[in-house]
Design an enzyme around this catalytic site. Structure first.
Site, PDB file in Angstrom:
ATOM      1  N   ASP A   1      28.611  41.196  41.382  1.00 44.79           N
ATOM      2  CA  ASP A   1      29.562  41.874  40.511  1.00 44.79           C
ATOM      3  C   ASP A   1      29.022  43.234  40.092  1.00 44.79           C
ATOM      4  O   ASP A   1      28.282  43.862  40.850  1.00 44.79           O
ATOM      5  CB  ASP A   1      29.847  40.958  39.300  1.00 44.79           C
ATOM      6  CG  ASP A   1      31.289  41.079  38.825  1.00 44.79           C
ATOM      7  OD1 ASP A   1      31.671  42.193  38.451  1.00 44.79           O
ATOM      8  OD2 ASP A   1      32.010  40.068  38.840  1.00 44.79           O
TER       9      ASP A   1
ATOM     10  N   HIS B   1      32.810  43.995  33.712  1.00 43.12           N
ATOM     11  CA  HIS B   1      33.353  42.941  34.571  1.00 43.12           C
ATOM     12  C   HIS B   1      32.302  41.879  34.898  1.00 43.12           C
ATOM     13  O   HIS B   1      32.542  40.678  34.774  1.00 43.12           O
ATOM     14  CB  HIS B   1      33.882  43.599  35.847  1.00 43.12           C
ATOM     15  CG  HIS B   1      34.684  42.721  36.745  1.00 43.12           C
ATOM     16  ND1 HIS B   1      34.097  41.906  37.692  1.00 43.12           N
ATOM     17  CD2 HIS B   1      36.006  42.539  36.867  1.00 43.12           C
ATOM     18  CE1 HIS B   1      35.043  41.265  38.353  1.00 43.12           C
ATOM     19  NE2 HIS B   1      36.216  41.623  37.871  1.00 43.12           N
TER      20      HIS B   1
ATOM     21  N   SER C   1      39.708  37.386  39.269  1.00 46.12           N
ATOM     22  CA  SER C   1      38.286  37.622  38.977  1.00 46.12           C
ATOM     23  C   SER C   1      37.801  36.714  37.869  1.00 46.12           C
ATOM     24  O   SER C   1      36.628  36.383  37.807  1.00 46.12           O
ATOM     25  CB  SER C   1      38.075  39.065  38.499  1.00 46.12           C
ATOM     26  OG  SER C   1      37.875  39.922  39.562  1.00 46.12           O
TER      27      SER C   1
END
Ligand SMILES: *[C@@H]1O[C@H](CO)[C@@H](O)[C@H](O)[C@H]1NC(C)=O
Ligand SMILES: *[C@@H]1O[C@H](CO)[C@@H](O)[C@H](O)[C@H]1NC(C)=O
Ligand SMILES: *[C@@H]1O[C@H](CO)[C@@H](O)[C@H](O)[C@H]1NC(C)=O
Length: 794
Positions: free
Chosen positions: A154, A227, A560
């Site tokens: 990520d 994220h 996600s």
């Protein structure tokens, strides 16, 4: 990933540059691109002592000499990565001419240009989250998940988050080989017993985009974007009491496997995620000793042998690593899936039973409801009516000002008013910023047909309420037809027990899986709407550069977010059943999934407000506590997956990309791809109408009580008669395998696919496989069936 306008511009710029460079590449032979080169290690001549030496001699042999500029260019300088664990090969910088030469060399199996992947978050933060509705027994103290390491590919990690507090954790298992790479604002001590590894992969990114500017970007595992911190915390975050976003979703935030360890592999940078970096991360993670890989990104080319993620994860699966990937956010368009390889667990997104309601009171006396995460003086707009405007000229077709795109709102018209903006094109939070900049006091964000009634609440910088398509139409009609339209907004905080839930998210990518219709995808859905988890200290919750709020947790949506839920649950299953293969874990998740919501009705689809189908929810919604004890599993060995590839019309060379173990060759053990021992059954009747009967075979392994007897129940189908043989399976020992076959005889050849299921039950366990039946139209031009269709790729 929450896209800022700058990032968008950057992405567009990159694509533009890539395009113009590609055009001129023929005339400038020295222009170099990154290529991923798959090598057949068994072809290495004995004269080489190691493969790196062999790789660089290969590169050297194809270099086009360029006397003045690049003196002393030897092969090694061109190699940015070598891969050796999940698969064999390298990433190298080559001109097009050199690449063409190299492709013809002995030992070179395949060569593909670098591709860019995307993170699978809807493009802005949203609402809600916290624990999914999972029974607490799953987290019972005796589940020793401490020895399981989940690798998260990520944007890195924010180590100071309390979700990564390692208090009370046992020492890092001795078998773990990973490490903590240091760099700007990331030192060795940022790793602990929770974050056991942190690595960076940027050589492909730098080769494509130029050197990372260390002032603007952490060239270290530190997460700039948020994220990666969010997904890592969802996988294995330590429980944190009193977690919330600006007061919303208050409660205990915990990862799915709170005792598991996290290894952060940073592969995504401000300019994107590049395949050579992703492949190196997977190759390294496998060697480090991860048990699970959580990959919330996708893209690339949708064919097995050209998709870097498919190839690298095949290698990971061979080494016993469970791989969970997001399905993509391309829904509700059909055929919008990514990451469809059968060895990957492909995760779609659904809602939870929590909501953040807000109400809109109109001057006409009517009331509408929506959702909001607005924090501020909540009563600000509740007690007073403000003028309401909608800038679109036609409420059924959005235009730039109805979309509130930057620079489209006239301050003279909107100042002091509540503005209705259509959803689409620009990030949702950015529309709020546009309204604010033009002097608006509030915003109503209206869904269009693309999103239907699915509500996303964002952390806007203005008081804002998101409404569904129907409510939006009525509001727009009122604002456009009434000369004195007014509204007030009231924010009601967090509500739980929302019904129905779960609901399949409109954005969740849909099947069918055109690469192989016989493999149903997605595999499962999991919570992916309004998920609360840890956040970076680098950005405000809206991710807008103008947002100076600092929050420890943020609410995001996307596949996600659903992918790390499954990765975390897989870590729990791995801890409880260390002997289970990746396929066994997937089988347990799929056969125990549920297809009904909390109103006991079939799962619905947010985009259609109608029942959802397996092309949207796969086997259904994950049910962690039942997955711990599935009764039976459909196991698949690496060689079976290879046999599956043998049914996919790949050339021998293309197959070699997956053949790291040189003894792999097609034994043709599968009569058709549908015979792979998959926990879902997808039947495809060919164009040839004289073929009216199809049979598929399955083998189940008993992981429940040694002596157990299962009976089959099949749902009725209109288009075909279905027969299961035998109808009962009597097990007498643990791990015993029994086979059955299921025969479908066409009755009517419907034009639309039919959906149903097969359940094996023993009175305690219900082992359910979804069934999808498709009849190819007799006139299809492709003579060899679906494998010849051009795949959808993003
Ligand atoms: C970690 O958790 C422990 C126990 O809850 C607490 O005492 C400690 O202050 C926490 N550390 C950090 C850095 O938050
Ligand atoms: C609005 O747009 C729709 C769809 O594009 C079209 O059918 C309709 O005629 C338009 N109405 C007006 C008043 O322009
Ligand atoms: C259709 O299937 C039948 C039976 O297998 C076979 O004899 C025939 O040649 C096939 N027709 C075509 C056009 O492939």
């Amino acid at each position: 990933m929450a896209e800022t306008p700058v990032k968008w511009l950057f992405l567009i710029l990159i694509s533009y540059l890539a395009l113009s460079v590609a055009v001129s590449a023929n005339s400038i032979p020295s222009f170099k691109k990154t290529y991923i080169v798959h090598m057949d290690k068994s072809a290495m001549p004995v004269s080489f002592s190691d493969h790196l030496q062999w790789y660089s001699s290969k590169i050297k042999s194809v270099l086009i000499s360029k006397p003045e500029k690049e003196g002393g260019d030897d092969g090694e300088d061109r190699i940015i990565y070598s891969y050796q664990n999940a698969f064999h090969g390298m990433a190298a910088q080559l001109s097009e001419e050199e690449a063409e030469k190299l492709e013809k060399e002995d030992g070179v199996v395949a060569l593909f240009p670098e591709t860019k992947y995307e993170l699978h978050t809807t493009r802005s933060p949203m609402f809600l989250g916290l624990e999914p509705r999972v029974s607490t027994s799953v987290w019972s103290e005796n589940v020793a998940d401490h020895d399981v390491v989940v690798g998260v590919l990520d944007t890195g990690i924010w180590p100071e988050s309390s979700s990564f507090n390692d208090t009370g954790m046992t020492p890092v298992p001795a078998h773990w080989k990973g490490t903590c790479e240091t760099g700007r604002a990331f030192q060795k001590q940022h790793c602990n017993k929770k974050i056991v590894g942190a690595r960076v992969f940027y050589r492909g990114y730098e080769a494509a985009s130029g050197k990372i500017n260390q002032q603007n970007e952490y060239k270290s595992p530190r997460d700039q974007d948020g994220h990666g911190t969010h997904t890592s915390a969802t996988v294995a975050g330590t429980p944190v009491h009193g977690a919330n976003l600006l007061g919303y979703a208050d409660g205990t935030a915990r990862g799915m496997s709170p005792g598991a360890r996290i290894a952060a592999y940073k592969v995504c940078w401000t300019g994107g995620c590049f395949s050579s970096d992703i492949m190196s991360a997977i190759d390294t993670a496998v060697d480090d000793g991860v048990h699970v890989l959580s990959i919330s990104l996708g893209g690339g080319v949708s064919s097995y042998y050209r998709d870097s993620l498919a190839i690298a994860t095949f290698g990971a699966m061979e080494m016993g690593v469970f791989v969970s990937c997001s399905a993509g956010n391309g829904g509700p368009d059909p055929v919008s899936l990514t990451n469809v390889s059968p060895w990957i667990t492909t995760v779609g997104a659904s809602t939870m039973d929590r909501d953040f309601p807000a109400t809109i009171k109109l001057g006409s006396g009517k009331t509408s409801t929506g959702v909001s995460l607005y924090k501020g003086r909540r009563s600000l707009l509740a007690n007073k009516q403000y003028p309401l405007v909608y800038m679109g000229s036609n409420s059924s077709s959005p235009d730039p000002s109805s979309l509130c795109l930057e620079g489209t709102l006239d301050r003279r018209v909107v100042a002091g008013k509540i503005v209705i903006c259509d959803r689409g094109i620009s990030p949702r939070v950015q529309k709020g910023q546009v309204v604010k900049d033009a002097g608006g006091v509030g915003m109503i964000l209206s869904n269009t047909a693309a999103n239907g009634e699915e509500l996303v609440a964002d952390c806007h910088l203005v008081p804002a309420v998101a409404v569904g398509e129907t409510a939006g139409k009525a509001l727009k009609h009122y604002a456009s037809t009434s000369t004195k339209a007014t509204a007030s907004l009231a924010f009601l905080g967090t509500k739980v027990g929302i019904r129905p839930s779960p609901v399949v998210a409109a954005f969740s990518s849909r099947g069918p899986n055109v690469l192989t219709l016989e493999i149903l995808k997605p595999d499962v859905v999991a919570p992916g709407v309004n998920i609360l988890a840890a956040w970076t200290g680098n950005l405000g919750p809206s991710s807008l550069p103008t947002d100076h709020r600092k929050v420890n947790f943020n609410i995001l949506s996307g596949t996600s977010m659903s992918c790390p839920h499954v990765s975390g649950i897989a870590a729990l299953l791995k801890a409880r059943h260390p002997e289970w293969s990746p396929a066994a874990i997937k089988s347990a998740l799929m056969t125990t999934a549920y297809i009904h919501d909390n109103t006991h009705n079939p799962l619905t689809d947010a985009s259609a407000d109608a029942p959802s189908d397996p092309y949207s929810h796969g086997a259904g919604h994950i049910n962690p506590s039942r997955a711990l004890d599935p009764g039976l599993i459909y196991d698949i060995e690496p060689r079976d997956y290879f046999e599956f590839l043998c049914t996919q019309n790949l050339s021998p060379t293309q197959l070699k990309v997956f053949g790291k173990n040189t003894d792999r060759s097609c034994q043709n053990t599968l009569a058709s791809p549908g015979d792979l021992n998959y926990p879902a059954i997808s039947l495809v009747f060919p164009e040839n109408e004289s073929i009216s009967t199809l049979t598929v075979h399955r083998t189940v392994t008993n992981v429940g009580p040694p002596v157990s007897k299962y009976r089959a129940v099949v749902s009725p189908f209109e288009g075909a008669a279905v027969k299961v043989e035998p109808q009962t399976l009597s097990f007498t020992s643990e791990r015993q395998k029994l086979s059955y076959k299921i025969t479908f005889t066409t009755l009517t050849r419907p034009t639309a696919p039919e959906f149903g299921g097969l359940i094996w039950h023993d009175g305690v366990h219900r082992v359910r496989s979804p069934i999808v039946m498709t009849w190819l139209p007799p006139t299809t031009v492709c003579s060899k069936g679906v494998h010849q269709y051009h795949p959808f790729s993003i």
